[in-house]
Design an enzyme around this catalytic site. Structure first.
Site, mmCIF file in Angstrom:
data_model
loop_
_atom_site.group_PDB
_atom_site.id
_atom_site.type_symbol
_atom_site.label_atom_id
_atom_site.label_comp_id
_atom_site.label_asym_id
_atom_site.label_seq_id
_atom_site.Cartn_x
_atom_site.Cartn_y
_atom_site.Cartn_z
ATOM 1 N N CYS A 123 1.110 -7.457 11.702
ATOM 2 C CA CYS A 123 1.445 -7.380 13.396
ATOM 3 C C CYS A 123 0.782 -8.975 13.866
ATOM 4 C CB CYS A 123 1.089 -6.335 14.159
ATOM 5 S SG CYS A 123 2.044 -4.997 13.506
ATOM 6 N N TYR B 150 -1.471 -3.388 -6.774
ATOM 7 C CA TYR B 150 -1.207 -3.962 -5.619
ATOM 8 C C TYR B 150 -2.334 -3.964 -4.539
ATOM 9 C CZ TYR B 150 1.393 -6.757 -2.233
ATOM 10 O OH TYR B 150 1.828 -7.846 -1.408
ATOM 11 N N HIS C 202 -10.330 -2.831 11.811
ATOM 12 C CA HIS C 202 -9.203 -3.718 11.185
ATOM 13 C C HIS C 202 -9.158 -4.794 12.133
ATOM 14 C CE1 HIS C 202 -4.776 -3.713 9.457
ATOM 15 N NE2 HIS C 202 -5.669 -4.340 8.948
ATOM 16 N N LYS D 99 -9.246 -2.921 1.820
ATOM 17 C CA LYS D 99 -8.880 -1.551 2.698
ATOM 18 C C LYS D 99 -9.825 -0.399 2.244
ATOM 19 C CE LYS D 99 -6.837 -4.003 5.433
ATOM 20 N NZ LYS D 99 -5.683 -4.536 5.439
ATOM 21 N N ASP E 186 -8.951 -10.129 8.754
ATOM 22 C CA ASP E 186 -8.236 -8.645 8.814
ATOM 23 C C ASP E 186 -9.615 -7.772 9.085
ATOM 24 O OD1 ASP E 186 -6.029 -7.381 7.644
ATOM 25 O OD2 ASP E 186 -7.302 -6.932 6.136
ATOM 26 N N ARG F 299 2.622 -12.037 -0.634
ATOM 27 C CA ARG F 299 1.330 -12.251 -0.127
ATOM 28 C C ARG F 299 0.632 -13.597 -1.016
ATOM 29 N NH1 ARG F 299 -1.413 -9.039 4.016
ATOM 30 N NH2 ARG F 299 0.318 -7.178 4.600
ATOM 31 N N ARG G 296 0.909 -1.193 -0.027
ATOM 32 C CA ARG G 296 -0.081 0.003 -0.029
ATOM 33 C C ARG G 296 0.928 1.061 -0.091
ATOM 34 N NH1 ARG G 296 -1.756 0.613 4.398
ATOM 35 N NH2 ARG G 296 -0.951 -1.067 5.506
ATOM 36 N N SER H 50 -1.144 -3.645 10.255
ATOM 37 C CA SER H 50 -0.874 -4.554 9.280
ATOM 38 C C SER H 50 0.644 -5.076 9.563
ATOM 39 C CB SER H 50 -0.679 -3.895 7.993
ATOM 40 O OG SER H 50 -1.670 -3.079 7.576
HETATM 41 N N1 LIG Z 1 7.252 -13.130 17.411
HETATM 42 C C1 LIG Z 1 5.945 -13.345 16.737
HETATM 43 N N2 LIG Z 1 5.788 -13.018 15.641
HETATM 44 C C2 LIG Z 1 4.430 -13.199 15.110
HETATM 45 C C3 LIG Z 1 3.351 -13.639 16.014
HETATM 46 N N3 LIG Z 1 2.349 -13.719 15.177
HETATM 47 C C4 LIG Z 1 2.608 -13.522 14.162
HETATM 48 N N4 LIG Z 1 3.962 -13.036 13.848
HETATM 49 C C5 LIG Z 1 4.582 -12.646 12.701
HETATM 50 O O1 LIG Z 1 3.944 -11.434 12.263
HETATM 51 C C6 LIG Z 1 4.171 -11.162 10.808
HETATM 52 C C7 LIG Z 1 2.683 -10.943 10.271
HETATM 53 O O2 LIG Z 1 1.790 -11.719 10.863
HETATM 54 P P1 LIG Z 1 0.332 -11.727 10.193
HETATM 55 O O3 LIG Z 1 -0.684 -12.629 10.902
HETATM 56 O O4 LIG Z 1 0.297 -12.282 8.673
HETATM 57 O O5 LIG Z 1 -0.255 -10.309 10.279
HETATM 58 P P2 LIG Z 1 -1.684 -9.437 9.714
HETATM 59 O O6 LIG Z 1 -1.924 -8.749 11.217
HETATM 60 O O7 LIG Z 1 -2.472 -10.440 9.394
HETATM 61 O O8 LIG Z 1 -1.206 -8.763 8.442
HETATM 62 P P3 LIG Z 1 -1.935 -7.983 7.508
HETATM 63 O O9 LIG Z 1 -2.489 -8.847 6.531
HETATM 64 O O10 LIG Z 1 -1.028 -6.834 6.828
HETATM 65 O O11 LIG Z 1 -3.164 -7.015 8.035
HETATM 66 C C8 LIG Z 1 4.599 -12.651 10.352
HETATM 67 O O12 LIG Z 1 5.944 -12.827 9.873
HETATM 68 C C9 LIG Z 1 4.377 -13.513 11.286
HETATM 69 O O13 LIG Z 1 5.322 -14.561 11.715
HETATM 70 C C10 LIG Z 1 3.863 -13.956 17.263
HETATM 71 O O14 LIG Z 1 2.795 -14.096 18.151
HETATM 72 N N5 LIG Z 1 5.209 -13.630 17.703
HETATM 73 O O1 LIG Z 2 -4.186 -4.017 2.308
HETATM 74 C C1 LIG Z 2 -3.272 -4.714 1.988
HETATM 75 O O2 LIG Z 2 -2.474 -4.639 0.864
HETATM 76 C C2 LIG Z 2 -2.964 -5.819 2.903
HETATM 77 C C3 LIG Z 2 -3.246 -5.550 4.270
HETATM 78 O O3 LIG Z 2 -4.168 -6.632 4.747
HETATM 79 C C4 LIG Z 2 -2.900 -4.891 5.196
HETATM 80 O O4 LIG Z 2 -1.687 -4.236 4.777
HETATM 81 O O5 LIG Z 2 -3.335 -4.431 6.178
HETATM 82 MN MN LIG Z 3 -4.732 -6.112 7.060
#
Ligand SMILES: Nc1nc2c(ncn2[C@@H]2O[C@H](COP(=O)(O)OP(=O)(O)OP(=O)(O)O)[C@@H](O)[C@H]2O)c(=O)[nH]1
Ligand SMILES: O=C([O-])CC(=O)C(=O)O
Ligand SMILES: [Mn+2]
Length: 596
Positions: free
Chosen positions: A265, A212, A241, A221, A288, A380, A71, A263
């Site tokens: 996290c 993207y 979110h 989003k 999400d 992704r 983004r 994002s």
């Molecule tokens: N150390 C640690 N890393 C974590 C944990 N949970 C997730 N991660 C890492 O955080 C990164 C992103 O995790 P996602 O679950 O894909 O994050 P998301 O919030 O769904 O991201 P968006 O799709 O961007 O909104 C990955 O590299 C995971 O390995 C955790 O409990 N501990």
């Molecule tokens: O919106 C996107 O491109 C991917 C996503 O879930 C975020 O960044 O929170």
């Molecule tokens: Mn997201």
């Protein structure tokens, strides 16, 4: 279906206006069928946009332009009539100016291409919480991704013909195909021509120049958060979110939890986690976005408006997120900016396989010793939610699921403890409003920097953030409301040597257990200056063998650390001027007093 079959005058004239401006070679109305999707995928394989993988089945790899990988917040605008309605956290353009600029940029921009009309529903079509949209795009990649992420069907056009409202979404990659010129695998426009714009008053989205994820799959989003947050504010509901999960304790009792993390996290990971503690079960509703409305019983009911996952690939493995791997491995997935092995399988950092050779996301030969990453950090996967082995049976329930707890969190190396329960709704809103996180690769620029990201909505709130805080407070004042309890969690605390103090992933179930029991008043908490903290003696740490020093930090109050962030919180609040609800500085003052 053809353009001439559309009866709704508003839809018809809007579509005609964009066809006249963008002058595509053809107009195709998408019906969401497997046949149409397969044809588009085959066409993209022929043109070099997609590579068909050997494994998973029916899946494709796509590599974007190296400059179009996330983004772009600096090119994202809220075009409200008045600048103050966009607030200090959004970029703003006057709608008339923006539209005038688009008249130039979009003129002939689909020449040589097909304009696809994507009718879609955010949420189960029959849900009273669902909403419809129509996206016009010249990108077949967008069509096939939208078909996974949303519910695409030409029957939506029938509903719009019958009077259902819809959000107007327009997207172009911003690169007309001149006569006889070969297309690029990932056409896009240069950064200074990219625009991701939202017109909150007319519920419109116009996106130019990027292909993207969050810039181009406009149901996600742009609609489900930026436009929906405005609709939610006006209509008294919530668009957040947040992941939604179903938590079952060993006695078979169920609670639903919503969790807002910025994002990259950990939302997808938490939503699908495999608990390490015996007898507990986590199932997924969404990973999400959550749309929530009050039910007649005063509880907030949440739906997942999406139908798929657009998940971060790097870091995803059978070890960290086995259920995401199983979802992906069931096939029907699209991978963007991953690496590919010589035998046609996708790969990314921390993948379970360790190939000795592959082609990286920028199409160069790669070996483990080459010193570069094989996949882009924001690579992704797009996969259908129904393929997730732990998808909850309620995930498409039109009435939604009742939420018992909200979690807020982010990446904080220091200060913020493992879990902290708000003393009240108002205190919880203060916690959400002062959330901060170290930035990630999900948005261009600034990775690693700490920034305030209220409710994980900083890049996604479609109106003045001060009014959004007020909306959260108003939700708490609804007569008869049975509100979720609020908790602030942090999986990312680090020791001086950089190690993660908390094992995270499946062990986050230990925190969910405490939260579940707190909702039932079945476990006590310590009243501290910052909120209600678990006592490590009654918190389930069995089998973790954590150093006592880490336990002390994860479950303690770093008084000096908290005092040091107070001036930053003050500065953060000052940005919202007279639209900052008085409850928030009041909470800040009380925190200050309690810290001494
Ligand atoms: N150390 C640690 N890393 C974590 C944990 N949970 C997730 N991660 C890492 O955080 C990164 C992103 O995790 P996602 O679950 O894909 O994050 P998301 O919030 O769904 O991201 P968006 O799709 O961007 O909104 C990955 O590299 C995971 O390995 C955790 O409990 N501990
Ligand atoms: O919106 C996107 O491109 C991917 C996503 O879930 C975020 O960044 O929170
Ligand atoms: Mn997201």
């Amino acid at each position: 279906m053809q353009m001439t079959d559309i009866k709704n005058v508003e839809l018809k004239s809007w579509l005609q206006k964009w066809v006249d401006l963008t002058t595509p070679d053809a107009v195709v109305i998408c019906d969401g069928s497997q046949k149409q999707n397969d044809e588009l995928c085959n066409q993209m394989v022929k043109s070099g946009t997609f590579i068909k993988l050997n494994n998973p089945p029916n899946s494709y790899l796509c590599r974007s332009d190296p400059d179009d990988v996330a983004r772009v917040e600096e090119r994202t605008y809220i075009c409200s009539e008045k600048q103050e309605d966009a607030g200090p956290t959004n970029h703003w353009r006057a709608p008339a100016d923006m539209r005038a600029e688009f008249d130039v940029l979009f003129k002939g921009c689909m020449k040589g291409r097909t304009l696809y009309v994507i009718p879609f529903s955010m949420g189960p079509v029959e849900s009273p919480i669902a909403k419809f949209g129509v996206e016009l795009t010249d990108s077949a990649y967008v069509v096939v991704n939208m078909s996974i992420m949303t519910r695409v069907s030409d029957t939506i056009i029938g509903k719009i013909d019958a009077g259902a409202p819809f959000v107007k979404c327009v997207h172009s990659v911003g690169m007309p195909l001149e006569d006889a010129k070969a297309d690029l695998p990932w056409p896009s426009a240069p950064m200074e021509k990219k625009y991701i714009t939202h017109f909150p008053e007319t519920r419109e989205i116009i996106s130019f120049g990027s292909g993207y994820g969050g810039n181009a799959l406009l149901g996600k989003k742009c609609f489900a958060l930026r436009i929906a947050s405005v609709q939610a504010h006006d209509e008294g509901w919530m668009a957040e979110h947040m992941l939604i999960l179903k938590l079952t304790n060993p006695a078979g009792k169920v609670k639903f939890v919503g969790a807002a993390f910025p994002s990259a996290c950990g939302k997808t990971n938490l939503a699908m986690m495999e608990p390490t503690i015996p007898g507990w079960k986590v199932e997924t509703i969404g990973d999400d976005i959550a749309w929530m409305k009050f039910g007649e019983d005063g509880q907030l009911y949440a739906i997942n408006p999406e139908a798929g996952f657009f998940g971060v690939a790097p870091g995803t493995s059978m070890h960290s997120n086995p259920n995401a791997m199983r979802t992906i491995n069931a096939g029907n997935s699209i991978f963007t900016n991953c690496a590919i092995t010589l035998d046609g399988k996708v790969w990314w950092e921390d993948h379970d396989d360790s190939p000795s050779e592959l082609v990286d996301w920028v199409r160069r030969p790669w070996t483990p010793a080459c010193g570069r990453k094989g996949a882009h950090p924001n690579a992704r996967f797009t996969s259908p939610a129904r393929q997730c082995p732990v998808i909850a049976s309620e995930w498409e329930d039109p009435k939604g699921v009742p939420i018992s707890a909200f979690l807020f969190g982010g990446r904080r190396k220091t200060v913020v403890p493992l879990v902290n329960e708000a003393k009240s709704w108002e205190h919880g809103v203060f916690m959400g409003a002062t959330m901060a996180s170290e930035m990630t690769a999900a948005a261009r620029g600034g990775a690693g920097q700490l920034r305030f990201d209220p409710f994980a909505m900083l890049p996604f709130c479609g109106y003045h953030m001060g009014d959004y805080f007020k909306h959260w407070l108003n939700i708490g004042n609804k007569p008869g409301a049975k509100l979720p309890k609020i908790f602030y969690v942090n999986w990312f605390r680090r020791g001086a040597d950089g190690h993660f103090m908390w094992p995270g992933f499946g062990d986050n179930s230990r925190v969910l257990e405490w939260i579940f029991n707190r909702c039932d008043n079945a476990v006590s908490a310590k009243e501290t200056a910052i909120g209600l903290l678990p006592d490590p003696k009654t918190f389930d740490l069995k089998g973790l063998n954590m150093p006592q020093a880490d336990i002390d930090e994860l479950f303690g109050v770093d008084v000096e650390g908290w005092k040091a962030v107070l001036p930053q919180m003050e500065e953060h609040f000052a940005k919202f001027g007279d639209r900052l609800p008085a409850e928030l500085p009041k909470q800040l003052n009380e925190l200050k007093k309690r810290l001494g």
